[in-house]
Design a protein around this motif. Structure first.
Motif, PDB file in Angstrom:
ATOM      1  N   TYR A 114       0.006 128.910 151.625  1.00  0.00           N
ATOM      2  CA  TYR A 114       0.816 129.153 150.494  1.00  0.00           C
ATOM      3  C   TYR A 114       0.721 128.785 149.795  1.00  0.00           C
ATOM      4  CZ  TYR A 114       0.625 133.433 153.964  1.00  0.00           C
ATOM      5  OH  TYR A 114       0.941 134.687 154.380  1.00  0.00           O
ATOM      6  N   THR A 115       0.743 128.518 148.438  1.00  0.00           N
ATOM      7  CA  THR A 115       0.882 126.936 147.410  1.00  0.00           C
ATOM      8  C   THR A 115       2.253 128.177 146.536  1.00  0.00           C
ATOM      9  OG1 THR A 115      -1.333 126.308 147.564  1.00  0.00           O
ATOM     10  CG2 THR A 115      -0.044 125.505 145.907  1.00  0.00           C
ATOM     11  N   MET A 116       3.322 126.636 146.693  1.00  0.00           N
ATOM     12  CA  MET A 116       4.939 127.843 145.731  1.00  0.00           C
ATOM     13  C   MET A 116       4.082 126.788 144.197  1.00  0.00           C
ATOM     14  SD  MET A 116       8.184 128.783 146.588  1.00  0.00           S
ATOM     15  CE  MET A 116       8.641 130.026 147.209  1.00  0.00           C
ATOM     16  N   SER A 117       4.552 127.285 143.630  1.00  0.00           N
ATOM     17  CA  SER A 117       4.627 126.715 142.308  1.00  0.00           C
ATOM     18  C   SER A 117       5.507 126.561 141.563  1.00  0.00           C
ATOM     19  CB  SER A 117       3.166 126.014 141.286  1.00  0.00           C
ATOM     20  OG  SER A 117       2.037 125.916 142.349  1.00  0.00           O
ATOM     21  N   PHE A 118       6.798 125.787 141.385  1.00  0.00           N
ATOM     22  CA  PHE A 118       7.803 125.796 139.753  1.00  0.00           C
ATOM     23  C   PHE A 118       7.222 124.997 138.243  1.00  0.00           C
ATOM     24  CE2 PHE A 118      11.979 125.073 142.718  1.00  0.00           C
ATOM     25  CZ  PHE A 118      11.564 126.264 143.253  1.00  0.00           C
ATOM     26  N   LEU A 119       7.177 125.692 137.527  1.00  0.00           N
ATOM     27  CA  LEU A 119       6.856 126.011 136.382  1.00  0.00           C
ATOM     28  C   LEU A 119       8.215 124.522 135.602  1.00  0.00           C
ATOM     29  CD1 LEU A 119       4.990 126.166 133.669  1.00  0.00           C
ATOM     30  CD2 LEU A 119       7.102 127.748 132.919  1.00  0.00           C
ATOM     31  N   LEU A 120       7.375 123.149 135.314  1.00  0.00           N
ATOM     32  CA  LEU A 120       7.977 122.826 134.557  1.00  0.00           C
ATOM     33  C   LEU A 120       8.800 122.685 133.406  1.00  0.00           C
ATOM     34  CD1 LEU A 120       5.828 119.709 135.861  1.00  0.00           C
ATOM     35  CD2 LEU A 120       8.159 119.714 136.691  1.00  0.00           C
ATOM     36  N   PRO A 121       9.489 122.351 132.984  1.00  0.00           N
ATOM     37  CA  PRO A 121      10.394 123.026 131.798  1.00  0.00           C
ATOM     38  C   PRO A 121       9.636 121.875 130.284  1.00  0.00           C
ATOM     39  CG  PRO A 121      12.393 122.209 133.361  1.00  0.00           C
ATOM     40  CD  PRO A 121      11.076 121.727 133.478  1.00  0.00           C
ATOM     41  N   ALA A 122      10.017 122.068 128.986  1.00  0.00           N
ATOM     42  CA  ALA A 122       8.421 122.089 127.991  1.00  0.00           C
ATOM     43  C   ALA A 122       9.181 120.730 128.697  1.00  0.00           C
ATOM     44  CB  ALA A 122       9.033 122.194 126.849  1.00  0.00           C
ATOM     45  N   LYS A 123      10.101 120.050 128.400  1.00  0.00           N
ATOM     46  CA  LYS A 123      10.868 118.644 128.138  1.00  0.00           C
ATOM     47  C   LYS A 123      10.249 117.793 129.161  1.00  0.00           C
ATOM     48  CE  LYS A 123      14.346 116.285 129.223  1.00  0.00           C
ATOM     49  NZ  LYS A 123      16.103 116.295 129.556  1.00  0.00           N
ATOM     50  N   HIS A 124       9.336 118.038 130.026  1.00  0.00           N
ATOM     51  CA  HIS A 124       8.695 117.681 131.441  1.00  0.00           C
ATOM     52  C   HIS A 124       6.933 118.122 131.217  1.00  0.00           C
ATOM     53  CE1 HIS A 124      12.588 115.907 133.184  1.00  0.00           C
ATOM     54  NE2 HIS A 124      13.126 117.094 132.435  1.00  0.00           N
ATOM     55  N   GLN A 125       6.533 118.584 130.359  1.00  0.00           N
ATOM     56  CA  GLN A 125       4.779 118.742 130.416  1.00  0.00           C
ATOM     57  C   GLN A 125       4.907 117.814 130.467  1.00  0.00           C
ATOM     58  OE1 GLN A 125       3.378 121.560 130.891  1.00  0.00           O
ATOM     59  NE2 GLN A 125       5.233 122.264 131.825  1.00  0.00           N
ATOM     60  N   ALA A 126       4.560 117.343 129.491  1.00  0.00           N
ATOM     61  CA  ALA A 126       3.728 115.439 129.076  1.00  0.00           C
ATOM     62  C   ALA A 126       4.135 114.833 130.561  1.00  0.00           C
ATOM     63  CB  ALA A 126       5.077 115.209 127.955  1.00  0.00           C
ATOM     64  N   LYS A 127       5.090 114.397 130.635  1.00  0.00           N
ATOM     65  CA  LYS A 127       5.183 112.884 131.895  1.00  0.00           C
ATOM     66  C   LYS A 127       6.284 113.898 132.508  1.00  0.00           C
ATOM     67  CE  LYS A 127       5.646 108.207 132.052  1.00  0.00           C
ATOM     68  NZ  LYS A 127       6.053 107.165 132.061  1.00  0.00           N
ATOM     69  N   PRO A 128       6.170 114.975 133.902  1.00  0.00           N
ATOM     70  CA  PRO A 128       7.043 114.994 134.830  1.00  0.00           C
ATOM     71  C   PRO A 128       7.823 113.880 135.309  1.00  0.00           C
ATOM     72  CG  PRO A 128       5.033 116.120 135.117  1.00  0.00           C
ATOM     73  CD  PRO A 128       4.740 115.290 133.497  1.00  0.00           C
ATOM     74  N   PRO A 129       8.755 112.878 136.059  1.00  0.00           N
ATOM     75  CA  PRO A 129       9.071 112.957 137.301  1.00  0.00           C
ATOM     76  C   PRO A 129       8.317 112.809 138.166  1.00  0.00           C
ATOM     77  CG  PRO A 129      11.272 114.418 136.958  1.00  0.00           C
ATOM     78  CD  PRO A 129       9.536 114.302 135.888  1.00  0.00           C
ATOM     79  N   LYS A 130       7.769 112.353 139.140  1.00  0.00           N
ATOM     80  CA  LYS A 130       6.649 111.869 139.981  1.00  0.00           C
ATOM     81  C   LYS A 130       7.549 112.835 141.489  1.00  0.00           C
ATOM     82  CE  LYS A 130       3.029 108.733 139.185  1.00  0.00           C
ATOM     83  NZ  LYS A 130       2.651 107.620 140.107  1.00  0.00           N
TER      84      LYS A 130
END
Length: 218
Positions: A114-130
């Motif tokens: 099962y692969t669960m995913s959280f959508l990243l907010p707009a401000k983190h779409q370009a470069k989300p923290p690792k």
């Protein structure tokens, strides 16, 4: 050239914000500031066809016999990421929906992934923290059209399986082409919400979408 580069970057930010946008644009997405937005292609009494743009998610995989236990473990791991278990030690806003990719055709005595995913907010779409947890990873899902069936109550292994069967039966009746072998379960509510819950089952369209007796959107 500098001006042109800046303009392109600005437009990319606008595009990200347009697809991960204000929750007020969706009546069933009311518990977070931002939600995954979509274009409605068409709909019938049984399902909708939606178009989603390509967006980034933070994800984790969990193996277990039942979705319920796998989802609990995966959610805890991803929640740690948005509350600071990332390279910046940054707290990240929760969004909706939470999506689980579920393999089809498993028997109850077999472990499934099962692969669960959280959508990243707009401000983190370009470069989300690792992520700092090696079991958590970032991924960019491609743009896609999906067949969607919504339902209320609680998302469980049984309710998800029943709704997935219902949607696939409706699609097969129309001879609709969709990707077999997996589907997505999408949830929009926190465990604290007891009533008026909203869940969805998604199958990915693999050819031109079919909507019988539908009103096409302009």
């Amino acid at each position: 050239m500098i001006y042109l580069s800046g303009l392109v970057g600005f437009l990319l930010v606008l595009t990200a914000e347009a697809r991960v946008g204000n929750s007020s644009q969706l009546e069933f997405c009311s518990e977070t500031k931002e939600c995954l937005l979509f274009d409605l292609v068409c709909e019938t009494e049984d399902f909708q066809v939606r178009h989603y743009d390509s967006v980034k998610w933070v994800s984790t995989d969990e193996m277990f016999y039942f979705m319920d236990i796998a989802a609990f473990r995966a959610f805890r791991r991803l929640f740690e990421y948005i509350t600071g278990a990332n390279e910046n030690g940054e707290k990240i806003e929760m969004t909706a929906p939470v999506v689980i990719k579920i393999s089809e055709g498993m028997y109850f005595w077999q472990k499934g992934t099962y692969t669960m995913s959280f959508l990243l907010p707009a401000k983190h779409q370009a470069k989300p923290p690792k992520p700092t947890d090696e079991q958590v990873y970032l991924q960019k899902m491609p743009a896609m059209k999906v067949y969607v069936q919504s339902y209320g109550g609680w998302m469980t292994s049984i309710s998800d399986r029943n709704k997935a069967s219902s949607l696939s039966a409706a699609l097969d009746l129309l001879k609709a082409e969709y990707k077999k072998g997996f589907h997505y379960a999408a949830g929009y509510n926190s465990p604290m919400k007891l009533f008026n819950r909203h869940n969805e089952v998604w199958f990915v369209v693999s050819d031109d979408p079919v909507c019988s007796n539908s009103e096409e959107e302009d």
